[in-house]
Design an enzyme around this catalytic site. Structure first.
Site: not given
Ligand code: RB5
Length: 146
Positions: A8, A65-69, A98, A133
């Site tokens: 993103d 993304c910003g966090t990868g989460i 694994h 695994h």
């Molecule tokens: C975008 O602002 C941010 O929420 C997205 O990149 C990401 O970190 C979401 O998990």
């Protein structure tokens, strides 16, 4: 190896760095966007990348993304996807050995370019160990079928 790549807006700059790494290494890839730092929604990028990996068109995927989460949560909704969030090389190696992770996710706002590219390098070049695994990955697949 064919790699599906996407991000993103929060991961756009790191995605471009990863493209340079893949080109330098001669690894084939397709960029699923996004194409700028203009705001967009990470599930819209996660879905085609995850579908491309799940269908076998691509061997692996990398999502930023910003966090990868968020982008990893979205990718893991696609059957057959094992997306792993890795911000260190130990986890990157283990996610392949694994977990047979088929998508790597990272957060551009979490780690620097140098570490991120080291993580990509380890992740791309590590094989699944199989054995005990495989049994565990099979049990993950069983959960998807319940
Ligand atoms: C975008 O602002 C941010 O929420 C997205 O990149 C990401 O970190 C979401 O998990």
């Amino acid at each position: 190896m064919r790699v599906a790549l996407g991000s993103d807006h929060g991961g756009f700059t790191l995605k471009e760095e990863i493209k340079s790494y893949l080109e330098k290494e001669g690894i084939e890839y397709k960029d699923f966007g996004t194409n700028s730092t203009d705001s967009c929604d990470y599930p819209d990028i996660a879905l085609p990348v995850a579908q491309g990996v799940a269908s076998g068109e691509f061997d692996r995927g990398i999502l930023i993304c910003g966090t990868g989460i968020g982008i990893g949560i979205a990718a893991n909704k696609v059957r057959g996807i094992r997306a792993a969030l890795c911000h260190d090389t130990f986890s990157a190696r283990a996610s392949r050995e694994h977990n047979d992770a088929n998508i790597l996710t990272m957060g551009e706002r979490v780690i620097g370019r140098g570490l991120a590219l080291d993580i990509v390098d380890v992740w791309i070049n590590t094989d699944f160990s199989g054995g005990r695994h495989q049994r565990r990955v099979d049990k993950i697949n069983d959960i998807e079928n319940k």
